[in-house]
Write a protein that holds these residues in place. Structure first.
Motif, PDB file in Angstrom:
ATOM      1  N   TRP A 142       2.516   6.060  -2.856  1.00  0.00           N
ATOM      2  CA  TRP A 142       3.564   6.877  -3.476  1.00  0.00           C
ATOM      3  C   TRP A 142       3.232   7.155  -4.937  1.00  0.00           C
ATOM      4  O   TRP A 142       3.442   8.261  -5.436  1.00  0.00           O
TER       5      TRP A 142
ATOM      6  N   GLN B  94      -3.462   7.988   3.674  1.00  0.00           N
ATOM      7  CA  GLN B  94      -2.788   9.047   4.419  1.00  0.00           C
ATOM      8  C   GLN B  94      -1.854   9.843   3.513  1.00  0.00           C
ATOM      9  O   GLN B  94      -1.674  11.035   3.682  1.00  0.00           O
ATOM     10  N   MET B  95      -1.283   9.173   2.520  1.00  0.00           N
ATOM     11  CA  MET B  95      -0.320   9.846   1.660  1.00  0.00           C
ATOM     12  C   MET B  95      -0.973  10.790   0.651  1.00  0.00           C
ATOM     13  O   MET B  95      -0.319  11.683   0.134  1.00  0.00           O
TER      14      MET B  95
ATOM     15  N   MET C 256      -0.287   9.549  15.715  1.00  0.00           N
ATOM     16  CA  MET C 256       0.137   8.665  16.803  1.00  0.00           C
ATOM     17  C   MET C 256       1.505   9.039  17.360  1.00  0.00           C
ATOM     18  O   MET C 256       1.725   9.011  18.568  1.00  0.00           O
TER      19      MET C 256
ATOM     20  N   GLY D  17     -10.553   0.467   6.208  1.00  0.00           N
ATOM     21  CA  GLY D  17      -9.405   0.358   7.101  1.00  0.00           C
ATOM     22  C   GLY D  17      -8.078   0.741   6.495  1.00  0.00           C
ATOM     23  O   GLY D  17      -7.068   0.764   7.192  1.00  0.00           O
TER      24      GLY D  17
ATOM     25  N   ALA E 281      -4.949   2.568   5.626  1.00  0.00           N
ATOM     26  CA  ALA E 281      -4.376   3.720   6.314  1.00  0.00           C
ATOM     27  C   ALA E 281      -3.296   4.417   5.496  1.00  0.00           C
ATOM     28  O   ALA E 281      -3.384   5.618   5.222  1.00  0.00           O
ATOM     29  N   MET E 282      -2.285   3.670   5.080  1.00  0.00           N
ATOM     30  CA  MET E 282      -1.080   4.307   4.549  1.00  0.00           C
ATOM     31  C   MET E 282      -1.317   5.022   3.228  1.00  0.00           C
ATOM     32  O   MET E 282      -0.987   6.191   3.073  1.00  0.00           O
TER      33      MET E 282
ATOM     34  N   ALA F 165      -8.455   5.963   9.858  1.00  0.00           N
ATOM     35  CA  ALA F 165      -7.189   5.222   9.820  1.00  0.00           C
ATOM     36  C   ALA F 165      -6.017   6.166   9.526  1.00  0.00           C
ATOM     37  O   ALA F 165      -4.950   6.062  10.143  1.00  0.00           O
TER      38      ALA F 165
ATOM     39  N   ILE G 254      -4.979   8.236  12.577  1.00  0.00           N
ATOM     40  CA  ILE G 254      -4.191   7.472  13.551  1.00  0.00           C
ATOM     41  C   ILE G 254      -2.727   7.486  13.125  1.00  0.00           C
ATOM     42  O   ILE G 254      -1.827   7.744  13.919  1.00  0.00           O
ATOM     43  N   VAL G 255      -2.497   7.233  11.832  1.00  0.00           N
ATOM     44  CA  VAL G 255      -1.126   7.207  11.315  1.00  0.00           C
ATOM     45  C   VAL G 255      -0.465   8.568  11.476  1.00  0.00           C
ATOM     46  O   VAL G 255       0.683   8.682  11.899  1.00  0.00           O
TER      47      VAL G 255
ATOM     48  N   SER H  85       0.817  -1.211   0.000  1.00  0.00           N
ATOM     49  CA  SER H  85       0.000   0.000   0.000  1.00  0.00           C
ATOM     50  C   SER H  85       0.855   1.268   0.000  1.00  0.00           C
ATOM     51  O   SER H  85       0.431   2.278  -0.555  1.00  0.00           O
ATOM     52  N   VAL H  86       2.074   1.217   0.543  1.00  0.00           N
ATOM     53  CA  VAL H  86       2.901   2.429   0.460  1.00  0.00           C
ATOM     54  C   VAL H  86       3.315   2.711  -0.978  1.00  0.00           C
ATOM     55  O   VAL H  86       3.469   3.878  -1.360  1.00  0.00           O
ATOM     56  N   VAL H  87       3.478   1.648  -1.764  1.00  0.00           N
ATOM     57  CA  VAL H  87       3.847   1.861  -3.167  1.00  0.00           C
ATOM     58  C   VAL H  87       2.682   2.486  -3.924  1.00  0.00           C
ATOM     59  O   VAL H  87       2.863   3.444  -4.684  1.00  0.00           O
ATOM     60  N   ILE H  88       1.468   1.982  -3.680  1.00  0.00           N
ATOM     61  CA  ILE H  88       0.299   2.589  -4.315  1.00  0.00           C
ATOM     62  C   ILE H  88       0.144   4.030  -3.836  1.00  0.00           C
ATOM     63  O   ILE H  88      -0.171   4.929  -4.616  1.00  0.00           O
TER      64      ILE H  88
END
Lengths: 283, 309
Positions: free
Chosen positions: B143, B240-241, B268, B234, B236-237, B261, B264-265, B138-141
């Motif tokens: 980004w 969030q980006m 926190m 749910g 999050a990453m 979600a 929270i990221v 999910s961080v790649v998506i």
């Protein structure tokens, strides 16, 4: 006449929908690789030490963290999930307990991974006092991966023909001997494929780890109780804090490397499945 | 040898051996049961810990504070801040809906395409491709969204580009494989007689799909969409980006806001005391939403069994 025309238009639209779906894959993979593969494959990058403030950092400790984490997670979740799957597939008789366990597994697999992250923070990092470290992350991810591992193991156990079991039991083998020497070995390809696929998921996971493993390190973690920074988590951290001047480069390279690792793991899983299927077909 | 010690000893030894096997079998069964019960224990522990950590937010801040539209945490004096999560509840529902609007037609459409229209080889290839989307981290998506979609939206709409639209697109990509795989499964489970009967009556392929196959598979497709919804709620990453992470309640597609979600990221790291509890309370809401979805799925699939009978 009209119906055939509508049919032709609909067919055309379904072709488009199908093409868009794979197109998305190609655009994402192409874009990420075009941006970062060149950086990712430079030895000074993937074998380099990260920088906290200066430019020119590498990602070696993050790659090691990701692999280390995958190993630890599997060490915890593989025996548990295999045991649970054997219980469900071989021992239980489909009663209330089985249904309840399956309900718990389904619920567990539908929880957002950020909730696992919160849980890991509350129990392992704070309550048990382990702090941000590999083992906190590994336990969190073990729980996260348990249902999927369990399901794939259970399915491959169930795909073993009943006659195998009957043959073994009729020779006087006990149930456990049958499971250990007949059922598990013949379902091994499925179990291995499921395990390799879960390695890919562990490497890509980030939301469950930002509060459990840590986000940035400069040294390679050796002790599982040491703070770590899996690559996926570190990519998020680097782009969000933007502390190093060349953070875009680092994230581009890191994202490409991560994607490459995950794709390779997935292809390996698929190859293993195919390899065993072919061998089974020949014998 | 045996004849020396007599038949009774032989029987005794055999019985002992059998008993030891039975004992071992029992031990193993108990051990396996313990493994299986980890799912239950884990689920219970998650509930207990997330609930316990969020309790101070409910007791010390109170529901009016938590369900206001004002999110203004105080880092140094947590008790003095405002922790209204309503903007993020709205953001979560909004982006989830957006993600489904993007991902559900694509997912269901691709499933129909693979099952009914594509030549077998192309169908398999597309199915594999969609499966691979699910494996992209999910961080790649995120980004990808941040570096490509956000600037593009920004240019087209003359805004920053961050916001619900970007988040919906990203979520659409993420729910697509879930929805496609499960819809495909339920389409494939249909008896082939259904299709043959429809064709036999002179229906076109589209009429067969629309009037026969989709209605027959609707529960499976519904379950697929609900599970996709769970993923979108749910996530999050990636969200969030690209969502901008501002605190406002917004209904505009291109205004920055946040989801539960993503909040929270974002927060926190600097939270403590009741601030942290308020974030756990958001996690609790996510937890409850996920459980509600699972119960809905149970309900949908239970009805199915009854109609078959």
């Amino acid at each position: 006449m009209k119906a055939t025309r509508v049919d032709r238009i609909a067919t055309f639209f379904f072709w488009i929908l199908g093409m868009i779906s794979v197109g998305i894959l190609f655009i994402i993979v192409g874009e990420i690789f075009a941006r970062g593969l060149f950086i990712a494959l430079k030895p000074s990058f993937f074998l380099g030490k990260p920088e906290a403030m200066k430019e020119g950092g590498g990602i070696l400790p993050m790659i090691v963290s990701s692999i280390y984490l995958a190993v630890l997670t599997l060490l915890i979740s593989l025996p548990l999930s295999l045991g649970a799957a054997i219980y469900l597939a071989e021992y239980s008789r489909g009663g209330k307990i089985t249904r309840f366990i399956r309900f718990c597994a389904d619920s567990l697999s539908s929880l957002p991974s950020i909730v696992f992250g919160l849980f890991g923070l509350a129990i392992f990092v704070v309550r048990l006092g382990w702090g941000y470290c590999l083992i906190s992350g590994a336990f969190t991810l073990a729980l996260l991966n348990l249902p999927t591992l369990m399901r794939s193991a259970e399915e491959s156990l169930k795909s073993v023909p009943k006659t195998y079991r009957e043959a073994s039991l009729s020779l006087g083998a006990s149930r456990w001997t049958t499971v250990r020497q007949v059922v598990v070995p013949s379902s091994l390809p499925g179990i291995i494929t499921g395990t390799v696929l879960s390695i890919g998921r562990i490497m890509g996971e980030s939301a469950a780890l930002i509060f459990t493993t840590g986000t940035f390190i400069r040294k390679i973690p050796l002790n599982p109780f040491q703070t770590a920074a899996p690559l996926a988590v570190n990519i998020w951290y680097t782009q969000s804090e933007a502390l190093v001047p060349d953070y875009r480069n680092i994230v581009n390279g890191g994202a490409a490397f991560l994607l490459l690792m995950v794709l390779v793991v997935n292809l390996v899983a698929r190859y293993i499945g195919k390899f065993y299927r072919r061998r089974k077909g020949l014998s | 040898m045996l004849s020396i010690s007599g038949p009774s000893l032989f029987i005794k030894q055999a019985m002992d051996y059998l008993r030891s096997i039975r004992k071992r079998e029992l031990h193993i069964k108990v051990l396996l049961m313990i493994c299986a019960s980890v799912t239950f224990v884990g689920l219970l522990l998650i509930f207990i810990f997330v609930f316990r950590e969020s309790l101070p937010a409910f007791t010390r801040l109170g529901l009016p504070n938590l369900f206001s539209t004002h999110w203004n945490p105080d880092v140094s004096h947590p008790e003095a801040g405002n922790y209204g999560m309503l903007p993020f509840v709205v953001g979560t529902l909004y982006t989830t809906l957006g993600g489904l609007l993007v991902g559900a037609p694509l997912g269901i459409g691709s499933a129909i395409f693979i099952d009914q229209i594509a030549p077998p080889k192309i169908g398999t290839a597309i199915g594999r491709g969609i499966e691979l989307i699910a494996s992209i981290p999910s961080v790649v998506i995120g980004w990808f969204g941040l570096t490509l979609l956000v600037p593009m939206i920004g240019r087209l709409t003359d805004t920053s580009g961050f916001g619900i639209l970007a988040a919906s697109l990203v979520l659409g990509v993420m729910v697509l494989p879930t929805i496609a795989a499960l819809s495909l499964e339920s389409l494939r489970a249909l008896p082939s007689e259904l299709k043959e009967a429809a064709y036999g009556m002179g229906a076109t392929r589209w009429q067969t799909i629309y009037k026969v196959l989709l209605p027959a598979a609707r529960r499976g497709v519904l379950v697929a969409v609900i599970l996709g919804m769970g993923r979108a709620i749910g996530e999050a990453m990636a969200v969030q980006m690209v969502i901008g992470n501002s605190r406002q309640l917004t209904f505009s597609l291109t205004n920055g806001t946040s989801t539960l979600a993503a909040r929270i990221v974002t927060d926190m790291g600097e939270s403590s005391g009741v601030f942290r509890s308020a974030l756990f309370a958001q996690g609790l809401i996510l937890l409850i939403l996920a459980m509600l979805l699972i119960l809905t799925i149970r309900l949908v699939s239970r009805e199915k069994k009854e109609t078959v009978r």
